[in-house]
Every structure is written in structure tokens, then in C-alpha cells.
Motif scaffolding. Sequence first.
Motif, short mmCIF file in Angstrom:
data_model
loop_
_atom_site.label_atom_id
_atom_site.label_comp_id
_atom_site.label_asym_id
_atom_site.label_seq_id
_atom_site.Cartn_x
_atom_site.Cartn_y
_atom_site.Cartn_z
N SER A 13 32.76 33.63 44.76
CA SER A 13 32.78 35.06 45.05
C SER A 13 31.38 35.54 45.36
O SER A 13 30.39 35.10 44.75
CB SER A 13 33.35 35.83 43.85
OG SER A 13 33.16 37.20 44.02
N GLU A 14 31.26 36.45 46.31
CA GLU A 14 29.95 36.98 46.71
C GLU A 14 29.26 37.72 45.56
O GLU A 14 28.04 37.84 45.53
CB GLU A 14 30.10 37.91 47.91
CG GLU A 14 30.54 37.20 49.18
CD GLU A 14 30.68 38.18 50.34
OE1 GLU A 14 30.41 39.38 50.13
OE2 GLU A 14 31.08 37.72 51.43
N ASP A 15 30.04 38.26 44.61
CA ASP A 15 29.48 39.04 43.52
C ASP A 15 28.98 38.17 42.36
O ASP A 15 28.41 38.69 41.40
CB ASP A 15 30.52 40.02 42.98
CG ASP A 15 30.98 41.00 44.05
OD1 ASP A 15 30.15 41.34 44.91
OD2 ASP A 15 32.17 41.39 44.02
N VAL A 16 29.19 36.87 42.45
CA VAL A 16 28.84 35.98 41.34
C VAL A 16 27.52 35.27 41.63
O VAL A 16 27.31 34.76 42.73
CB VAL A 16 29.96 34.93 41.12
CG1 VAL A 16 29.53 33.87 40.11
CG2 VAL A 16 31.23 35.61 40.65
N VAL A 17 26.63 35.28 40.65
CA VAL A 17 25.40 34.49 40.73
C VAL A 17 25.73 33.06 40.31
O VAL A 17 26.32 32.84 39.24
CB VAL A 17 24.30 35.07 39.81
CG1 VAL A 17 23.08 34.16 39.81
CG2 VAL A 17 23.93 36.48 40.26
N VAL A 18 25.38 32.11 41.14
CA VAL A 18 25.69 30.70 40.87
C VAL A 18 24.41 29.97 40.46
O VAL A 18 23.39 30.05 41.14
CB VAL A 18 26.30 30.01 42.10
CG1 VAL A 18 26.61 28.55 41.79
CG2 VAL A 18 27.57 30.73 42.54
N ALA A 73 43.29 48.67 31.76
CA ALA A 73 42.13 49.23 32.47
C ALA A 73 41.34 48.12 33.15
O ALA A 73 41.19 47.03 32.64
CB ALA A 73 41.23 49.98 31.50
N GLU A 74 40.82 48.44 34.33
CA GLU A 74 39.98 47.48 35.05
C GLU A 74 38.59 47.46 34.44
O GLU A 74 37.99 48.50 34.19
CB GLU A 74 39.87 47.85 36.53
CG GLU A 74 41.14 47.59 37.30
CD GLU A 74 40.91 47.68 38.79
OE1 GLU A 74 39.73 47.62 39.20
OE2 GLU A 74 41.88 47.81 39.52
N CYS A 75 38.10 46.27 34.19
CA CYS A 75 36.76 46.12 33.63
C CYS A 75 35.97 45.15 34.49
O CYS A 75 36.49 44.53 35.40
CB CYS A 75 36.83 45.61 32.19
SG CYS A 75 37.69 46.73 31.07
N SER A 76 34.71 45.04 34.18
CA SER A 76 33.82 44.24 35.01
C SER A 76 34.18 42.76 34.96
O SER A 76 34.56 42.23 33.91
CB SER A 76 32.37 44.41 34.54
OG SER A 76 32.25 44.02 33.18
N ALA A 77 34.11 42.13 36.10
CA ALA A 77 34.38 40.70 36.22
C ALA A 77 33.13 39.91 35.81
O ALA A 77 32.08 40.48 35.59
CB ALA A 77 34.77 40.38 37.66
N PRO A 78 33.25 38.58 35.69
CA PRO A 78 32.07 37.79 35.35
C PRO A 78 30.98 37.92 36.41
O PRO A 78 31.26 38.13 37.59
CB PRO A 78 32.62 36.36 35.28
CG PRO A 78 33.86 36.38 36.08
CD PRO A 78 34.43 37.74 35.89
#
Length: 439
Positions: free
Chosen positions: A392-397, A300-305
Motif C-alpha cells: 500500500s502507498e500509505d505504508v512505510v516498508v 468505527a473506522e480507525c487508522s490502518a497500520p
Amino acid sequence: MSFPPLDTALPAGVDAREHALTLRRMHDASLSGRPGPARPRPVIEDSWSRMRRFGIDPDAGPPPRLVSTDELHRRRQESPIAEVLPLIRRSLVSVADEADHIMLVTDASGQVLWRDGSHRIRSIGDRVGLVEGAYWNEGSTGTNAIGTALVVGRPVQVYSAEHFVRNLHALTCACAPIHDPRDGRLLGAIDVTGPVSTIHPSTLALVSAVAQLAEAHLQSIHHTHLERLRAVSAPLLAGMRERALVVDDTGWTAAAVNMEPIRRVLLPTHRESGTAWLPALGECSLEPLPGGWLVRPRPAECSAPSVVTLDLSGPAPAVTVEGSSGSWAHRPTPRHAELLLLLAVHRSGRTAAELSNDVFGAVGHVVTVRAELSRLRRHLGGIVESRPYRYSEDVVVRIVLPDHPEDLLPGSDSPGVRELRSRMGSGDRPIPLGVEVAT
């Protein structure tokens, strides 16, 4: 395999005594604020800058701090270097004896764990505190090969008045750090020290070669452990139909079934049975095994970091990734730390040619940059993307910077990193507004 040229203290063709006199004039001029006959080597100049900030007195450096005999014994037993100490001694002690040197082995904090070699030079070492149980990091004894090599993470030779504290000017030393081949963690260092009259450029090459030999032997020990883990897990894997990996405690793969083996998996910081998001695998179940873990990717696909933190505030850079399944940490190589920092500075992305210029000062190292980023992305799948290379655009750095500009990746000579140090020193914000910054 090619290795970068070693930064030896004695230039080719230069008379050692004349060079020692030049260094002393340079040392005196630097401390008095006057122009000197020459500038120190960059690695020495950067170290002297740290010494001024630490408040080290060049005329009365503090005596090295010592630990008790019981504490020294405990640290020796806990040091992974103990496993390769016989090899180090076979390689260096006889050479040190004949060359009127002493050989020292330290831990990652700069504490001397073992000392061997010439009896006469050991007596000199006793007078300056170069003894077992003493700390020889820069903060304890000023610029010296042990402390400076541990800061910059590469072999260093220090000769005569390149030492910041004057009572060490009679010595020359060469030191190379030892890293854990499993995860790149700094384990300690090997040093050879003798009187200034014994200076020779090949000493640094010898110490560096022995450090590499020690790392290779540690890697061989690790491979033996993986073979053992593979044998233990074979009956368990034989009846499995789903995808599964068996990894050791540092994430290196011992065996795989029903899937392409991945060389290494980055495990969560706090490991326990349950589920966790892992780079390149996604959501996985973790089950403990003797000496390792059974990793089963879930379909199953789950949320990425969601958050990645690059901590550059300490002596060893660290990457922490957080998400809904917990967090895990990774110690990047010095080159990977440079690339992660540069990608944070250029949040919109960077081409291989641009990164080549940032790291090497020229666009001719594109193949090297691509190879390093390929390795990096294997560790940080889902976090670092390509075309162009970027987070990645979805990652807070988040970036945790050191308090002082000189401590930003002090071992890096990359033009892009040096520019960031300069901007920090001038009070500019070196990281764009789209990246969270902490100190």
C-alpha cells in the motif's frame, strides 16, 4: 497435493562407492582452491561457503557443545515435538535398527533431544559427539543434514564428503524439519544417520514423510484444542448481538457469531485487553478467555497500520506491523517471505506473470503465484494490494537484511532472490530508495 522432488545425495544409477570417492576428490579440491571433478550440489556449495565464513576447520572441527542433563530434561519437556515423539519412534526406530542407523530428534537450534536405534551406530555417534544434549547446527559441527536442513527449511540428505568436517565422511544422514502447523514456526528436525555403506535415496523420502506425519498429528491436537475452546465459549456467544470471534492464542478461529468466520486472525505481539488494529477486521476489542481471546470488530473506522518491517536477518523471516493501535508479528512461509521481499524490490508493483518469473524462472506459474498472494493478503489485509501486487502507498516498508549475502533467505532457489544475493555481494544496493534498509 503435490510435493517438490527431494534433493537426494546419490544420483540415480550411480555407484555409491564411486560417488563417495568423487565427493572426496571434490572436497579436497574445493578446500585447496583447485578445480574439482564436479561441483557440489547447490545446497552443499552454499553450506560450504557458510563454513568458510564461520571459520570451521575441516580437519579438526570443534567438538559439539553439550548442555547439562537438567537443561536437556527441561528442553525435552518444553518441546512441542514431545507430543508426537511416540509416533516418530513407532515410524522410524524399528527401521533405523534394522538398517543399522540411529534416529535423532532435535529442537530448532539443532540440539539433539532424543536418540534411538542401532547400538553399534550409537557407539559411532558417541565418538563424533552425535549424542543427546549436543548441538548439531552448522556453526557447531559444519555441514551436516541436521544443521543444513534447519538453515534451508527443507529435507536434506548429506553423504560422505559432502560433510565439511572430514571426521564425518564415514557417515550418511537424512533430515527433515518439523514446523508448527499453527504458525509455521520451526520446532526442530528428525534425522536418520548411518555408515556411508547404507546410503539410499529412499531414506530421505521416509524421513520427510514421517516429519509430515508428525506435523499432521500436531495439527490434529490443535483442532482438539479449538473444539474445547469452542465448547467453553458457546454460552458467552449465545447472547451476543454484535459481531464477534473466538480465537486461540495463535489467532485461529474457534467460533464466530453474526459474521463470516475468518480462518485466522493475526493477533498483536503483546496481547492484553483493549483495542488493536487487526488485518481484515480493522479496529477490534480484545478480551481474554481461557485458552484464547474474544475479538469484537468495532464499527468505527480507525487508522490502518503505518509501518511494515520484513526482518530477514535471522534464520526465520518475520513480519512486524506497527500502527497507532500497537504492533503485531507474523512468521511468513518461505514462499511468502520471497514474495514480500520481491514486492519491496519492486515497490511500484508486480504482475502475477512477473512474479512467476521472479520466483520460478518462468511465467507458467501464474495460478500458483495468485493463490499464494491470496493467502498472503488474508494475513496482511490493508498492507498488500493487487492489480498490480504491491505494498500500500500509505505504508512505510522496512527491510532488515543479513550481514552476508549468502544468508538472504538461504533456502530459496528463486532467480529473483539469487539475483539480490549477487547484487549484495557486489556492493550494490538491492532494495530501491523508497524502502528503508537496515542490517
